[in-house]
Design an enzyme around this catalytic site. Structure first.
Site, PDB file in Angstrom:
ATOM      1  N   ASP A  36       5.951  13.684  14.789  1.00 23.61           N
ATOM      2  CA  ASP A  36       4.990  12.762  14.687  1.00 23.61           C
ATOM      3  C   ASP A  36       3.685  13.713  14.630  1.00 23.61           C
ATOM      4  OD1 ASP A  36       2.710  11.032  14.525  1.00 23.61           O
ATOM      5  OD2 ASP A  36       3.393  10.150  16.653  1.00 23.61           O
ATOM      6  N   TYR A 125      -9.295   5.924   0.523  1.00 20.00           N
ATOM      7  CA  TYR A 125      -8.204   7.033   0.701  1.00 20.00           C
ATOM      8  C   TYR A 125      -8.797   8.590   0.487  1.00 20.00           C
ATOM      9  CZ  TYR A 125      -4.836  10.361  -1.814  1.00 20.00           C
ATOM     10  OH  TYR A 125      -4.024  11.358  -2.157  1.00 20.00           O
TER      11      TYR A 125
END
Length: 283
Positions: A36, A125
């Site tokens: 992660d 984005y």
């Protein structure tokens, strides 16, 4: 023996790097299941436990539309996780190669964007990806940022596969003609990264380079070439961006100037048409 970590290994670019290096024991591939990258503790522990010397960050939240409605997730992956990786690399004197996007630009230019041109992202984005670039500069880690765009591959979901599927199901499809860029075969970008990595001898700190295939086209041109190459009898009907409503505003022109990366690292970049033909033989 030090290792090279590739994050986002199940994505298009990560998959291509994995394919190219499958005989080498020097690469470690991870995705969210193994690491992660949003977790500072997890990243630091992984780097230390595996004797990592360089990180190639292919991990990203790439859903341009989704980033508009789920900004926090896009920000976490494209911005905050990059800050974690960059700081961990800085603390350990490791190299970081990070993949960014042509969508950091607003698309108002009438010429290919150079690395020195000022970013001005127009959608969520692009903003989150620019956050990642800024985090790398702030960290001071040894790093190279490679902006690319219109990425496709035989792996994963992408525009090429979508057009083929739609072309098989319809007599005609509408595709925008007033957004211009350059399709980029992820295999070509992967090969470029693997050529750049051993050349990183002298420190570079957040140095930006542009990479895509050579040439330019509209999305409609790209779609027509895909269908013609696959001998699919489906007509592309060019439409304007206004006729194709979306949450995210996309740049009208995101063509990138590749002269700096070619000169610096001695790369030879094929045209988008040639690379598309190579990829289509695999699908």
């Amino acid at each position: 023996m030090s290792k090279i970590l590739i994050t986002g290994a199940s994505g298009q670019l990560g998959s291509e790097i994995k394919q190219l290096t499958k005989q080498s024991p020097d690469y470690i591939f991870t995705d969210i299941e193994e690491l992660d990258i949003c977790s500072k503790e997890a990243v630091e522990s992984f780097l230390d436990a595996n004797d990592i010397s360089s990180v190639i960050n292919c991990a990203a939240y790439t859903n341009v539309e989704g980033a508009e409605s789920d900004f926090q997730t896009a920000k976490a992956v494209n911005g905050e996780a990059v800050a974690v990786l960059a700081q961990a690399c800085a603390d350990r004197d490791l190299w970081l190669i990070h993949i960014s996007t042509d969508y950091v630009f607003d698309g108002s230019a009438s010429f290919p964007y150079r690395e020195a041109d000022r970013p001005h992202p127009q959608n969520a984005y692009g903003r989150t990806k620019y956050m990642g670039e800024t985090a790398i500069h702030k960290s001071g880690c040894k790093s190279v940022i490679i902006r690319t765009g219109w990425l496709y591959s035989s792996f994963g979901k992408n525009f090429v596969k979508s057009i083929i599927a739609k072309g098989m199901e319809n007599d005609s499809i509408k595709v925008v003609y007033d957004q211009k860029g350059t399709p980029t075969y992820a295999r070509d970008l992967a090969e470029a990264i693997l050529k750049i990595l051993p050349q990183l001898k002298e420190p570079r700190y957040g140095e930006v380079f542009h990479y895509s295939n050579m040439g330019e086209c509209s999305w409609a041109d790209f779609a027509a070439k895909i269908l013609a190459s696959k001998h699919i009898e489906c007509v592309v009907e060019p439409c304007s961006t206004e006729d194709y409503p979306s949450l995210a505003k996309r740049p009208a022109c995101s063509v990138l100037d590749k002269s700096l990366i070619i000169k610096t690292f001695g790369l030879s970049i094929p045209t988008w048409e040639r690379s598309l033909s190579k990829m289509l033989r695999l699908v």
